[in-house]
Write a protein that holds these residues in place. Structure first.
Motif, PDB file in Angstrom:
ATOM      1  N   ASP A   1      13.980  35.445  37.166  1.00 56.58           N
ATOM      2  CA  ASP A   1      14.115  36.168  35.522  1.00 56.58           C
ATOM      3  C   ASP A   1      15.098  36.932  35.662  1.00 56.58           C
ATOM      4  OD1 ASP A   1      13.433  36.391  33.045  1.00 56.58           O
ATOM      5  OD2 ASP A   1      11.057  36.844  33.480  1.00 56.58           O
ATOM      6  N   THR A   2      15.645  37.396  34.447  1.00 54.94           N
ATOM      7  CA  THR A   2      16.486  38.529  34.275  1.00 54.94           C
ATOM      8  C   THR A   2      16.263  39.664  34.946  1.00 54.94           C
ATOM      9  OG1 THR A   2      15.759  38.966  32.031  1.00 54.94           O
ATOM     10  CG2 THR A   2      17.359  37.356  32.152  1.00 54.94           C
ATOM     11  N   PRO A   3      17.316  40.583  35.195  1.00 57.70           N
ATOM     12  CA  PRO A   3      17.018  41.787  36.110  1.00 57.70           C
ATOM     13  C   PRO A   3      17.064  43.049  35.022  1.00 57.70           C
ATOM     14  CG  PRO A   3      19.439  41.160  35.981  1.00 57.70           C
ATOM     15  CD  PRO A   3      18.879  39.944  35.201  1.00 57.70           C
TER      16      PRO A   3
ATOM     17  N   GLY B   1      19.962  45.469  33.505  1.00 57.24           N
ATOM     18  CA  GLY B   1      20.921  44.566  33.170  1.00 57.24           C
ATOM     19  C   GLY B   1      21.713  44.323  34.387  1.00 57.24           C
ATOM     20  N   GLY B   2      22.760  43.575  34.287  1.00 52.28           N
ATOM     21  CA  GLY B   2      23.589  43.088  35.474  1.00 52.28           C
ATOM     22  C   GLY B   2      23.693  41.635  35.539  1.00 52.28           C
TER      23      GLY B   2
ATOM     24  N   TYR C   1      19.612  33.307  44.321  1.00 47.76           N
ATOM     25  CA  TYR C   1      20.101  34.418  43.120  1.00 47.76           C
ATOM     26  C   TYR C   1      20.628  35.666  43.795  1.00 47.76           C
ATOM     27  CZ  TYR C   1      17.042  30.466  41.260  1.00 47.76           C
ATOM     28  OH  TYR C   1      16.205  29.419  41.081  1.00 47.76           O
ATOM     29  N   GLU C   2      20.199  36.516  42.804  1.00 42.33           N
ATOM     30  CA  GLU C   2      20.660  37.949  43.355  1.00 42.33           C
ATOM     31  C   GLU C   2      19.489  38.437  44.232  1.00 42.33           C
ATOM     32  OE1 GLU C   2      23.599  39.419  42.379  1.00 42.33           O
ATOM     33  OE2 GLU C   2      23.839  37.467  41.522  1.00 42.33           O
TER      34      GLU C   2
END
Ligand code: JD8
Length: 397
Positions: free
Chosen positions: A50-52, A55-56, A117-118
């Motif tokens: 999912d999105t961080p 942000g980033g 991913y990250e």
């Protein structure tokens, strides 16, 4: 040893079916289980990211599938409720070194969490530590960027797995371990001696083992200076005869290193004598520890490394004979006079009233006998020597 790996790319780990690690799994030495993180999702798209927050760039792995995957790993075939050590590859982790590989090879159970991913939501680490009671280590393969943890796990499992007794398990591997002295390897050659107009260095064809050992050591130093100057340590500069050699009576703290050295020498002499068989490492450690009570082992250290040893009695013998035995020099340091230094120490320890010094040697290095003749030793007459050994005697006045 049991190894569990959780990943979104199980196929990435199929190389673990091959070669020595694959064989070790077939032999039951390694119990490797690969788990697909997506099996622990509950939505139609099997979503793991999912999105961080804040942000980033990129995406972050969601905590819920990880928690369920870890629960599954801990519950699987684990009636005793044992806990694995959890290793999470990440570029910001503790460097994965040979020392860490040795430490991890002693664990009965390791679990690996492969991020993508990250990376993984930080709360997964806290949950594993605080709620599951796992020791969690973030470990990095090196200072470069990969896309995920799978390649790091392949490397770590190979490095750890080969240290498990029986996975490689032969005398040569013990000799190899004794070479873990922080220098790079020397160049190696095989037949033909001349190929495409390129000749093998002539010293390697000379049969002069002292000259070969010296050449190889010089090559290791030159290579290390060129490629890895960060590894060069003062202890290598002068060699074992460079003045930093310290000889002292062995204490229990010397036993593990001493056992490895003696095994390396035993393996080498077995090879030289053409006898086969692998010395038993565990019996040897116990034997070495026990020997400290009955005799004195003198150990030589250079730059902190245990490079040689020799054994003398603890007390005088009634017939005035002083027996020196178990002379052993690290295979890569042969031919530098270290054995002479050890024998001198062993002789100096002889009590007043010593009438003869006997030196029990392996017959593996006949060229060494010349040096002992010079030092006043003569072959002992009679049948005192075991096969594959020689006994030398020096009279004292
Ligand atoms: C695990 C995700 C990629 C990490 C952005 C793209 C190890 N020596 C090493 N280098 N890289 C890794 C490694 C990289 C990983 C993951 C290990 C999971 N990525 C991410 C954060 C920054 N990239 C590694 N061991």
């Amino acid at each position: 040893m049991r190894l569990d790996v959780v990943t979104i790319f199980p196929d990435y780990l199929t190389p673990l079916d091959l070669s020595l690690i694959g064989k070790a799994r077939e032999d039951g030495l390694l119990d490797v289980r690969i788990h697909d993180l997506r099996d622990f999702t509950h939505d139609r798209h099997r979503t793991v990211d999912d999105t961080p927050y804040g942000g980033g760039a990129g995406m972050v792995m969601k905590p819920q599938p990880w928690a369920e995957a870890l629960d599954h790993v801990l519950a699987l075939d684990n009636p005793s409720g044992a806990k694995p050590r959890l290793l999470v590859p990440g570029p910001g982790g503790r460097p994965f070194t040979q020392a860490l590989a040795r430490e991890l090879a002693l664990e009965p159970w390791l679990a690996f969490a492969c991020g993508r991913y990250e990376g993984i939501d930080e709360r997964v680490y806290d949950h594993a530590r605080e709620d599951l009671g796992l020791e969690v280590s973030v470990v990095s393969l090196g200072d470069y960027v990969l896309n995920g943890g799978e390649v790091a796990v392949l490397a770590m499992v190979e490095a750890i797995g080969r240290l498990i007794p029986g996975v490689i398990g032969n005398a040569e591997s013990l000799v190899e371990e004794s070479h873990e002295d922080g220098l790079l390897e020397y160049p190696i050659y095989t037949k033909p001696s001349s190929w495409n107009g390129r000749d093998v260095p002539s010293v390697l064809l000379s049969g002069n083992h002292g000259a070969i050992a010296q050449w190889r050591h010089e090559q290791r130093l030159a290579r290390t200076a060129a490629r890895r100057p960060d590894l060069l340590h003062a202890s290598h500069a002068g060699g074992a005869d460079g003045g930093d050699l310290e000889i002292a009576a062995a204490t229990p703290g010397d036993v593990p290193e001493l056992a490895v050295l003696l095994l390396a020498c035993a393996a080498r002499e077995a090879g030289a004598a053409g006898t086969s068989g692998t010395p038993d490492a565990h019996a040897s450690v116990d034997d070495v520890r026990a020997s400290l009570d009955t005799s004195i082992t003198w150990v030589a250290r250079s730059g902190g490394r245990l490079v040689g040893a020799v054994r003398t009695p603890r007390s005088p013998s009634p017939d005035g004979e002083w027996a020196i035995s178990r002379l052993c020099v690290a295979p890569d340091l042969e031919g530098r006079g270290l054995d002479r230094r050890l024998v001198e120490q062993a002789e100096a320890a002889a009590p007043d009233g010593t009438r003869s010094v006997t030196l029990h040697l392996g017959s593996g290095r006949p060229e060494a006998l010349k040096a002992y003749r010079k030092a006043g030793y003569r072959p002992a007459d009679g049948s005192s020597s075991l096969p594959g050994t020689v006994t030398l005697v020096k009279r004292r006045r």
